[in-house]
Write a protein that holds these residues in place. Structure first.
Motif, PDB file in Angstrom:
ATOM      1  N   UNK A  21       0.829  -1.210   0.000  1.00  0.00           N
ATOM      2  CA  UNK A  21       0.000   0.000   0.000  1.00  0.00           C
ATOM      3  C   UNK A  21       0.860   1.255   0.000  1.00  0.00           C
ATOM      4  N   UNK A  22       2.125   1.111   0.415  1.00  0.00           N
ATOM      5  CA  UNK A  22       3.063   2.230   0.418  1.00  0.00           C
ATOM      6  C   UNK A  22       3.869   2.307  -0.872  1.00  0.00           C
ATOM      7  N   UNK A  23       3.553   1.400  -1.822  1.00  0.00           N
ATOM      8  CA  UNK A  23       4.258   1.397  -3.102  1.00  0.00           C
ATOM      9  C   UNK A  23       5.616   0.723  -3.048  1.00  0.00           C
ATOM     10  N   UNK A  24       5.805  -0.168  -2.078  1.00  0.00           N
ATOM     11  CA  UNK A  24       7.090  -0.839  -1.892  1.00  0.00           C
ATOM     12  C   UNK A  24       6.940  -2.309  -2.264  1.00  0.00           C
ATOM     13  N   UNK A  25       7.780  -2.778  -3.188  1.00  0.00           N
ATOM     14  CA  UNK A  25       7.676  -4.139  -3.705  1.00  0.00           C
ATOM     15  C   UNK A  25       8.535  -5.140  -2.938  1.00  0.00           C
ATOM     16  N   UNK A  26       9.250  -4.726  -1.925  1.00  0.00           N
ATOM     17  CA  UNK A  26      10.083  -5.627  -1.142  1.00  0.00           C
ATOM     18  C   UNK A  26       9.241  -6.394  -0.130  1.00  0.00           C
ATOM     19  N   UNK A  27       9.704  -7.600   0.254  1.00  0.00           N
ATOM     20  CA  UNK A  27       9.034  -8.279   1.357  1.00  0.00           C
ATOM     21  C   UNK A  27       9.513  -7.670   2.671  1.00  0.00           C
ATOM     22  N   UNK A  28       8.895  -8.067   3.766  1.00  0.00           N
ATOM     23  CA  UNK A  28       9.178  -7.429   5.051  1.00  0.00           C
ATOM     24  C   UNK A  28      10.625  -7.580   5.499  1.00  0.00           C
ATOM     25  N   UNK A  29      11.205  -8.762   5.332  1.00  0.00           N
ATOM     26  CA  UNK A  29      12.582  -8.984   5.778  1.00  0.00           C
ATOM     27  C   UNK A  29      13.564  -8.149   4.957  1.00  0.00           C
ATOM     28  N   UNK A  56       4.011 -11.365   4.969  1.00  0.00           N
ATOM     29  CA  UNK A  56       5.297 -10.781   4.554  1.00  0.00           C
ATOM     30  C   UNK A  56       5.168  -9.369   3.993  1.00  0.00           C
ATOM     31  N   UNK A  57       3.989  -8.760   4.133  1.00  0.00           N
ATOM     32  CA  UNK A  57       3.814  -7.426   3.554  1.00  0.00           C
ATOM     33  C   UNK A  57       3.725  -6.322   4.621  1.00  0.00           C
ATOM     34  N   UNK A  58       3.954  -6.692   5.881  1.00  0.00           N
ATOM     35  CA  UNK A  58       3.871  -5.712   6.971  1.00  0.00           C
ATOM     36  C   UNK A  58       5.182  -5.648   7.744  1.00  0.00           C
ATOM     37  N   UNK A  59       5.533  -4.455   8.181  1.00  0.00           N
ATOM     38  CA  UNK A  59       6.655  -4.285   9.105  1.00  0.00           C
ATOM     39  C   UNK A  59       6.165  -3.519  10.322  1.00  0.00           C
ATOM     40  N   UNK A  60       6.854  -3.712  11.423  1.00  0.00           N
ATOM     41  CA  UNK A  60       6.424  -3.141  12.696  1.00  0.00           C
ATOM     42  C   UNK A  60       7.512  -2.201  13.223  1.00  0.00           C
ATOM     43  N   UNK A  79      13.393  10.243   3.509  1.00  0.00           N
ATOM     44  CA  UNK A  79      14.463  10.450   2.527  1.00  0.00           C
ATOM     45  C   UNK A  79      14.811   9.158   1.795  1.00  0.00           C
ATOM     46  N   UNK A  80      14.723   8.032   2.469  1.00  0.00           N
ATOM     47  CA  UNK A  80      15.096   6.738   1.870  1.00  0.00           C
ATOM     48  C   UNK A  80      13.954   6.104   1.097  1.00  0.00           C
ATOM     49  N   UNK A  81      12.740   6.606   1.267  1.00  0.00           N
ATOM     50  CA  UNK A  81      11.571   5.953   0.687  1.00  0.00           C
ATOM     51  C   UNK A  81      11.657   5.762  -0.818  1.00  0.00           C
ATOM     52  N   UNK A  82      12.167   6.730  -1.532  1.00  0.00           N
ATOM     53  CA  UNK A  82      12.226   6.616  -2.996  1.00  0.00           C
ATOM     54  C   UNK A  82      13.098   5.420  -3.432  1.00  0.00           C
ATOM     55  N   UNK A  83      14.084   5.050  -2.636  1.00  0.00           N
ATOM     56  CA  UNK A  83      14.917   3.897  -2.956  1.00  0.00           C
ATOM     57  C   UNK A  83      14.145   2.585  -2.824  1.00  0.00           C
ATOM     58  N   UNK A  84      13.082   2.586  -2.019  1.00  0.00           N
ATOM     59  CA  UNK A  84      12.297   1.377  -1.791  1.00  0.00           C
ATOM     60  C   UNK A  84      11.080   1.278  -2.695  1.00  0.00           C
ATOM     61  N   UNK A  85      10.692   2.372  -3.325  1.00  0.00           N
ATOM     62  CA  UNK A  85       9.467   2.402  -4.136  1.00  0.00           C
ATOM     63  C   UNK A  85       9.608   1.526  -5.376  1.00  0.00           C
ATOM     64  N   UNK A  86       8.475   1.093  -5.863  1.00  0.00           N
ATOM     65  CA  UNK A  86       8.433   0.254  -7.073  1.00  0.00           C
ATOM     66  C   UNK A  86       8.977   0.985  -8.270  1.00  0.00           C
TER      67      UNK A  86
END
Length: 86
Positions: A21-29, A56-60, A79-86
């Motif tokens: 939902x945050x536009x991040x394609x990585x798994x939680x780990x 695997x789609x949630x982090x705490x 600041x780091x979010x753009x590196x994680x975005x799809x």
């Protein structure tokens, strides 16, 4: 405002972020490993709480910290979010 979609959290010291939902394609780990390495913010992969069929789609995140520590972490996450975005 940092670009992450969080789940409602009441009466707790934790906040969960929904990665897809945050536009991040990585798994939680993978996200948690990169977040600590690239932003210096530690998060917990929710899959660590499951013996079978992990979510695997949630982090705490724990927010039992001083306000200045939380503010700095949010700035680094934003600041780091753009590196994680799809």
């Amino acid at each position: 405002s940092a670009g992450y979609r969080e789940l409602p959290s009441g009466a707790t010291w934790f906040l969960s972020i929904d990665l897809p939902a945050s536009g991040i394609a990585l798994d939680d780990a993978a996200f948690c490993e990169r977040l600590v390495g690239e932003a210096g913010v530690a998060a917990i992969p929710v899959s660590a709480f499951y013996a079978q069929a992990p979510v695997t789609h949630l982090v705490r995140l724990c927010f039992a910290k001083a306000d200045d520590v939380l503010d700095a972490a949010i700035e680094r996450m934003a600041a780091a979010r753009s590196a994680f975005a799809r």
